[in-house]
Each structure stands twice: as C-alpha cells, then as structure tokens.
Motif scaffolding. Structure first.
Motif, mmCIF file in Angstrom:
data_model
loop_
_atom_site.group_PDB
_atom_site.id
_atom_site.type_symbol
_atom_site.label_atom_id
_atom_site.label_comp_id
_atom_site.label_asym_id
_atom_site.label_seq_id
_atom_site.Cartn_x
_atom_site.Cartn_y
_atom_site.Cartn_z
ATOM 1 N N THR A 145 0.800 -1.223 0.000
ATOM 2 C CA THR A 145 0.000 0.000 0.000
ATOM 3 C C THR A 145 0.837 1.280 0.000
ATOM 4 O OG1 THR A 145 -1.818 -1.149 1.096
ATOM 5 C CG2 THR A 145 -1.830 1.266 1.189
ATOM 6 N N PRO A 146 1.812 1.452 0.908
ATOM 7 C CA PRO A 146 2.561 2.720 0.903
ATOM 8 C C PRO A 146 3.311 2.967 -0.392
ATOM 9 C CG PRO A 146 3.582 1.120 2.395
ATOM 10 C CD PRO A 146 2.250 0.573 2.020
ATOM 11 N N ASN A 147 3.864 1.921 -1.011
ATOM 12 C CA ASN A 147 4.592 2.108 -2.266
ATOM 13 C C ASN A 147 3.660 2.445 -3.420
ATOM 14 O OD1 ASN A 147 7.413 1.685 -1.588
ATOM 15 N ND2 ASN A 147 6.849 -0.417 -1.124
ATOM 16 N N ALA A 148 2.494 1.807 -3.455
ATOM 17 C CA ALA A 148 1.525 2.133 -4.506
ATOM 18 C C ALA A 148 1.091 3.589 -4.391
ATOM 19 C CB ALA A 148 0.319 1.201 -4.408
ATOM 20 N N ILE A 149 0.911 4.069 -3.163
ATOM 21 C CA ILE A 149 0.475 5.447 -2.949
ATOM 22 C C ILE A 149 1.560 6.439 -3.335
ATOM 23 C CG2 ILE A 149 -0.156 7.131 -1.172
ATOM 24 C CD1 ILE A 149 -1.568 4.844 0.304
ATOM 25 N N LEU A 150 2.779 6.246 -2.823
ATOM 26 C CA LEU A 150 3.828 7.242 -3.084
ATOM 27 C C LEU A 150 4.214 7.270 -4.559
ATOM 28 C CD1 LEU A 150 7.029 6.038 -3.323
ATOM 29 C CD2 LEU A 150 6.523 5.421 -0.960
ATOM 30 N N ASN A 151 4.262 6.119 -5.218
ATOM 31 C CA ASN A 151 4.572 6.116 -6.647
ATOM 32 C C ASN A 151 3.485 6.835 -7.445
ATOM 33 O OD1 ASN A 151 7.011 4.700 -6.478
ATOM 34 N ND2 ASN A 151 6.001 2.715 -6.574
ATOM 35 N N SER A 152 2.234 6.618 -7.065
ATOM 36 C CA SER A 152 1.125 7.268 -7.767
ATOM 37 C C SER A 152 1.219 8.781 -7.683
ATOM 38 C CB SER A 152 -0.215 6.793 -7.187
ATOM 39 O OG SER A 152 -0.373 5.397 -7.340
ATOM 40 N N PRO A 170 6.254 -15.915 -2.426
ATOM 41 C CA PRO A 170 6.188 -14.975 -1.301
ATOM 42 C C PRO A 170 6.272 -13.514 -1.712
ATOM 43 C CG PRO A 170 8.327 -16.070 -1.387
ATOM 44 C CD PRO A 170 7.445 -16.777 -2.353
ATOM 45 N N TYR A 171 6.833 -13.231 -2.896
ATOM 46 C CA TYR A 171 6.968 -11.855 -3.349
ATOM 47 C C TYR A 171 5.832 -11.444 -4.289
ATOM 48 C CZ TYR A 171 11.666 -12.225 -1.424
ATOM 49 O OH TYR A 171 12.730 -12.400 -0.579
ATOM 50 N N PHE A 172 4.746 -12.212 -4.274
ATOM 51 C CA PHE A 172 3.623 -11.952 -5.171
ATOM 52 C C PHE A 172 3.095 -10.531 -5.012
ATOM 53 C CE2 PHE A 172 -0.985 -11.764 -5.763
ATOM 54 C CZ PHE A 172 -1.113 -12.229 -7.071
ATOM 55 N N GLY A 173 2.868 -10.109 -3.769
ATOM 56 C CA GLY A 173 2.309 -8.776 -3.520
ATOM 57 C C GLY A 173 3.235 -7.662 -3.981
ATOM 58 N N MET A 197 2.605 -4.961 -7.020
ATOM 59 C CA MET A 197 2.700 -3.530 -6.767
ATOM 60 C C MET A 197 3.664 -2.878 -7.753
ATOM 61 S SD MET A 197 5.005 -1.187 -5.348
ATOM 62 C CE MET A 197 6.016 -2.229 -4.295
ATOM 63 N N LYS A 198 4.813 -3.523 -8.001
ATOM 64 C CA LYS A 198 5.777 -2.989 -8.954
ATOM 65 C C LYS A 198 5.175 -2.918 -10.350
ATOM 66 C CE LYS A 198 9.612 -2.534 -6.446
ATOM 67 N NZ LYS A 198 10.367 -1.254 -6.315
ATOM 68 N N LEU A 199 4.454 -3.961 -10.749
ATOM 69 C CA LEU A 199 3.851 -3.985 -12.077
ATOM 70 C C LEU A 199 2.745 -2.940 -12.205
ATOM 71 C CD1 LEU A 199 3.721 -7.849 -12.628
ATOM 72 C CD2 LEU A 199 5.317 -6.213 -13.630
ATOM 73 N N PHE A 200 2.007 -2.719 -11.133
ATOM 74 C CA PHE A 200 1.010 -1.644 -11.127
ATOM 75 C C PHE A 200 1.687 -0.294 -11.333
ATOM 76 C CE2 PHE A 200 -0.838 1.683 -8.362
ATOM 77 C CZ PHE A 200 -2.003 1.949 -9.091
ATOM 78 N N SER A 201 2.794 -0.065 -10.638
ATOM 79 C CA SER A 201 3.527 1.193 -10.775
ATOM 80 C C SER A 201 4.092 1.343 -12.185
ATOM 81 C CB SER A 201 4.648 1.272 -9.728
ATOM 82 O OG SER A 201 4.122 1.226 -8.416
ATOM 83 N N GLU A 202 4.571 0.241 -12.755
ATOM 84 C CA GLU A 202 5.055 0.286 -14.133
ATOM 85 C C GLU A 202 3.928 0.676 -15.093
ATOM 86 O OE1 GLU A 202 7.054 -3.170 -15.485
ATOM 87 O OE2 GLU A 202 8.398 -3.311 -13.744
ATOM 88 N N SER A 203 2.735 0.118 -14.865
ATOM 89 C CA SER A 203 1.606 0.443 -15.742
ATOM 90 C C SER A 203 1.211 1.908 -15.606
ATOM 91 C CB SER A 203 0.409 -0.462 -15.422
ATOM 92 O OG SER A 203 -0.128 -0.174 -14.144
ATOM 93 N N LEU A 204 1.390 2.483 -14.424
ATOM 94 C CA LEU A 204 1.132 3.916 -14.250
ATOM 95 C C LEU A 204 2.124 4.741 -15.069
ATOM 96 C CD1 LEU A 204 0.329 4.543 -10.471
ATOM 97 C CD2 LEU A 204 -1.219 4.667 -12.420
ATOM 98 N N CYS A 205 3.385 4.315 -15.089
ATOM 99 C CA CYS A 205 4.382 5.005 -15.902
ATOM 100 C C CYS A 205 3.948 5.044 -17.367
ATOM 101 C CB CYS A 205 5.740 4.303 -15.795
ATOM 102 S SG CYS A 205 6.560 4.457 -14.190
#
Length: 229
Positions: A57-64, A107-110, A114-122
């Motif tokens: 959550t915090p990374n998705a928010i700050l990247n956005s 284990p690193y699924f989440g 999150m990284k892929l979501f941030s990439e799609s925002l880019c």
C-alpha cells in the motif's frame, strides 16, 4: 534548476512524506528536469515471508503521487527502478518481453504486483495525449555497494552475508536454505552509469529495460568469496 530558483533550493536535502499529495506536489512544482524515483518502503526477506502485504500500500500510494505530480508539472523524464522479482526462476537471462503476468507467484507476489502496477502507471502517464514526460522503467537485479544496509533486521542477502562473516566468532556462518539459490548482484556504480545513459539516450516516451551483471552466483559462492576477502 533555473537561476531564479537558486535561493529556494539552496539546500540539497528535503525531508517530505511522499504518501502525502500536497508535499509531493510542493516539491515537484519547481522546474526539475529529471526525477529518479528511488524512494520506497522496503524491509527484508523475513517480512516478505511473514508479512508480504506491508510493502504494497505505501509504495503504490507514493509512486502514484510522484508520477502524477511529475506529469502535471511537465517534468522531462521520470525514471522508476522497478524489480526483477516478477520474473519466474530461469536458467537463462530474461528479456523484457518474457514477463508473464499470469505466472507471478510465491512470497513476493504482492510486491511484484505492486511494482507492475507502478510500471503500468508510468506507461499510462507517458502515453496520455498531452504528456510532456518520458517514463523509464528499470527492472534491476540485486544492488550492492558502500552505504548498503548491514543491520540484521533490514539488510538484504549481500549486506547480511558480510555482517555474518565479519561477526562470526567460531568460524561458522549460518546460511538460510542449501546455499544453492542463484542471485545476480549489480554494483551501485554500474546502476548509476545506466541511469545516466538512459537520461542521455532514451528517445521513446515509455520504455522498459532489464539490468543485471550477467554474472549470477549461488549464495554459497557469495559466502565463500566474502570469507576469502
């Protein structure tokens, strides 16, 4: 920075909360040319196994907020260091097009999602009709170098291995697993050189690059090399 902004930016370090929209917009509204979004909420492998949700959550928010503020302020380029964690294990080097969103697991699924979501925002902000901002995604392997984290609670495998070897009292070093896991380690200076290259040479509005040393080693071999040094 423009000459008339010299007094405003007389300091070199600004401490802000990147999860707060007003603070991010305030920082990015002063004529920056390039933003390298290195900031992240990051912990360690133990947390990734026991609490895999805490970095999402915090990374998705700050990247956005960073990406949107960069777009709104017409910043020339945003560079986002992503991660190779979304790739499946492979005996061969991975190409950018090898990523299969349906095979992200473990284990690193989440964190991977999150990284892929941030990439799609880019890509989204780069390809908006009026966008004046280029976006670059760098999926890099494990970075090491001076000023790494060596404390037992937050260090990754490279820093943790150095600490274990240095502090060993009886000549024994405890390694998780069998030591057969393979990792690619990228020296920080090489990573910085690649960022400089991207700033100078990228022409596309949006692009993704894999980055590694191309010299993968096992964890057991890493331990042996650190012991020898």
């Amino acid at each position: 920075i423009d000459t008339d902004m010299h007094e405003v930016f007389s300091k070199r370090l600004f401490k802000i909360n990147l999860t707060r929209e007003e603070e991010v917009r305030g920082l990015l509204s002063h004529g920056w040319d390039v933003v390298v979004q290195m900031a992240a909420n990051s912990t360690n492998a133990k947390d990734a196994l026991e609490k895999p949700y805490i970095q999402v959550t915090p990374n998705a928010i700050l990247n956005s907020w960073v990406f949107q503020a960069a777009y709104d302020n017409k910043i020339g380029q945003v560079i986002f260091p992503s991660c190779t964690v979304a790739y499946p294990n492979s005996d061969q080097p991975s190409k950018e097009g090898d990523l299969d969103l349906n095979k992200v697991s473990g284990p690193y699924f989440g964190v991977a999602k999150m990284k892929l979501f941030s990439e799609s925002l880019c890509q989204f902000f780069a390809e908006l009709p009026n966008s004046q901002t280029k976006f670059t995604v760098i999926r890099h392997s494990n970075i090491y170098g001076p000023h790494d984290r060596f404390d037992p609670e937050r260090s990754h495998v490279f820093g943790a291995t150095i600490r274990k070897v240095v502090e060993s009292q009886d000549g024994k070093v405890v390694v998780w697993g069998q030591g057969k896991e393979v990792r690619d380690f990228l020296y920080i200076d090489d990573f910085i050189k690649f960022i400089e290259m991207v700033i100078d040479r990228q022409d596309y509005k949006f692009d993704v690059f894999n980055l590694g040393s191309d010299q993968p080693i096992t964890i057991a071999e890493l331990v042996r090399r650190v012991v020898k040094i």
